[in-house]
Structure formats: structure tokens, C-alpha cells
Design an enzyme around this catalytic site. Structure first.
Site, short mmCIF file in Angstrom:
data_model
loop_
_atom_site.label_atom_id
_atom_site.label_comp_id
_atom_site.label_asym_id
_atom_site.label_seq_id
_atom_site.Cartn_x
_atom_site.Cartn_y
_atom_site.Cartn_z
N GLY A 17 59.65 -28.37 59.10
CA GLY A 17 61.38 -29.16 58.65
C GLY A 17 61.78 -27.43 58.30
O GLY A 17 62.86 -27.28 58.91
N GLU A 34 62.39 -26.61 62.36
CA GLU A 34 63.93 -27.37 62.54
C GLU A 34 65.31 -27.24 61.70
O GLU A 34 66.36 -27.38 62.63
CB GLU A 34 63.16 -28.70 61.45
CG GLU A 34 62.11 -29.39 62.79
CD GLU A 34 61.63 -30.25 62.37
OE1 GLU A 34 61.20 -31.39 63.17
OE2 GLU A 34 61.11 -31.07 61.57
N ALA A 77 58.48 -29.21 54.77
CA ALA A 77 59.00 -30.28 54.07
C ALA A 77 57.94 -30.06 53.32
O ALA A 77 57.52 -29.76 52.74
CB ALA A 77 59.70 -31.55 54.36
N GLU A 95 53.27 -30.57 61.61
CA GLU A 95 53.01 -31.58 61.22
C GLU A 95 51.67 -32.35 62.07
O GLU A 95 51.37 -33.10 61.08
CB GLU A 95 54.70 -32.72 61.61
CG GLU A 95 55.52 -32.20 61.21
CD GLU A 95 56.62 -30.86 61.91
OE1 GLU A 95 57.79 -30.46 61.30
OE2 GLU A 95 56.26 -30.38 62.23
#
Length: 261
Positions: free
Chosen positions: A112, A115, A65, A135
Site C-alpha cells: 500500500g 500504491e 498496509a 502482497e
């Protein structure tokens, strides 16, 4: 349509999306995710496209992210925005896309980014790929499927270790663990993914959609429910022109000419 954070190409019946924030290692900013959603919507609506490839650069599929955007967010911001499931946002588009989408992953595929790759239908990895959910080292946890899709892909023990420690795994470990379908040299990654996508795009579109839906049902139902769904989907192929053409072509020893009907 022009985009600020991605590059979009068509290769015959295959759509190609490249995440394109090189200075940030393709960190997933809101702008990038919104661009991705628009591009995927366009490919989904285009009858000429049968399969999509999602990739980044040789250095990074996506390093995670965009923390510069996220660091000042509060609970209420994310809750009211329904991140990452909000309608019109690229994550939701990725989750609901009916056409197959292949992740072609090179370099860093973290947080992310991992993911996002796992939300695709399967992953082809370059030999320099690195996967992980780090994370926890930032004081947070996966929020776009990391604890769920990773566990389904590699099992509880390895997923728990990766999510609790933030450790990265290389392409060889990812393949052994079942996260990626196969590994290719980084120089051949996109070409290989495009060839694979072209193979899928040439097949009967209704049957391709049914296969994708049936495999996904395996992760949200019991075995008995999944078997029943599969048998009904199989029965339905006998209502298509393409099933008749495929079997007739096999008997006649010629390539089938599918019409997506």
C-alpha cells in the site's frame, strides 16, 4: 488541526505531510489514512497552498498496509466499506486532489505504501528507497492500484514479475524503469522535494491544474482524445491573465508576476 498519525507543516506555498507511525514503519492504518485525507482536504481548500509534498521517514515511506488491522477482515467488510474508494477516506482524496502532490520516498515503499506513492503525481526517491508489491507473499494481491499504476509506469513485464514474485527493486532500478523521476541522497530528500514543490507553487495555479489534468487524461483516453483535450486546455490558457502576463514578461525580459487568474 492536530493529527495522531501524521505531521503537517507549511513551507511558504507548499504543504508538507509526514506519515508518522515510526514503530510500525508507517504502516497504513485506517487512522493514518483518515488523517491523511483530512490534511489533504485542508491543503486543497487553502488558497495559499500551491503544491503538496508527501513523505515518511528515512527508514520507510510506508512499509505497506497495517496487517494487524486487516488480517481478520472478510470479503463483505471490504466490499461494503468500498475499500479504498470510499468517500471521505484518504485514498479517494489522494486520487481526486487537483493540486500537484509529490511523493518524497526514502526507505521501504511497499504494498500500500508503493500504491500511495504511485497515486501522487510523481516520485522523488532517496538513494536508499526500496519499492515493491509483496502482497502475494501474504496470500493476497494489490488492491489500491498496484497492478494498474505500476503496469502503466514500468510496463507489463516488470510489473507482472514484481506483483507475481513480491521482489523488491532499489531506487536505481525504479528510476531506470520509469517509476521515479529522479534519485537524490537520503539526507537531501525532503529539502529537494520542497524546492521542487515551491517551484511549482510559484507558477500560474490555473495552468498547473490544467497540466496535471491533461497528463492524467493521457492514461484514460486514446491518443486522439488526449490530443484534443490538450489542445482545448491550451486554448483555455489564452483566457487567463497569467498567460498574458507570462508572455509579456518574457518579451520584457523580467520575471512574471502571476496572480492565479
Amino acid at each position: 488541526m492536530s493529527y495522531e498519525n501524521i505531521l503537517v507543516e507549511t513551507h511558504g506555498a507548499v504543504g508538507l505531510v509526514r506519515l508518522n507511525r515510526p514503530k510500525a514503519l508507517n504502516a497504513l492504518s485506517n487512522g493514518l489514512v483518515q488523517d491523511l485525507g483530512k490534511a489533504l482536504d485542508a491543503f486543497e481548500a487553502d488558497d495559499a497552498i500551491g503544491c503538496v509534498v508527501l513523505t515518511g521517514s528515512d527508514r520507510a515511506f510506508a512499509a505497506g498496509a497495517d496487517i494487524t488491522e486487516m488480517k481478520d477482515a472478510g470479503y463483505i467488510d471490504l466490499f461494503l466499506a468500498d475499500f479504498p474508494h470510499a468517500p471521505g477516506f484518504g485514498w479517494r482524496t489522494l486520487y481526486t486532489m487537483r493540486k500537484p502532490i509529490i511523493a518524497a520516498v526514502a526507505g521501504f515503499c511497499l504494498g500500500g505504501g508503493c500504491e500511495m506513492a504511485m497515486a501522487c503525481d510523481f516520485i522523488i526517491a532517496a538513494d536508499n528507497a526500496k519499492f515493491g508489491q509483496p502482497e502475494i507473499t501474504l496470500g493476497t494481491m494489490p488492491g489500491a492500484g498496484g497492478t494498474q499504476r505500476l503496469t502503466r509506469a514500468v510496463g507489463k513485464s516488470k510489473a507482472m514479475e514484481l506483483c507475481l514474485t513480491g521482489r523488491l527493486m532499489d531506487a536505481a532500478e525504479a528510476e531506470r524503469s520509469g517509476l521515479v523521476s529522479r534519485i537524490v541522497p537520503v539526507a537531501d530528500l525532503v529539502e529537494d522535494a520542497l524546492k521542487t514543490a515551491a517551484t511549482i507553487a510559484k507558477l500560474s495555479r490555473p495552468v498547473v491544474l490544467s497540466v496535471k489534468e491533461s497528463v492524467n487524461v493521457a492514461f484514460s483516453s486514446t491518443l486522439q482524445e488526449g490530443l484534443r483535450f490538450e489542445s482545448r486546455a491550451f486554448h483555455a490558457t489564452f483566457a487567463t491573465e497569467d498567460r498574458k502576463e507570462g508572455m509579456t514578461a518574457f518579451v520584457e525580459k523580467r520575471p512574471p508576476q502571476f496572480k492565479n487568474r
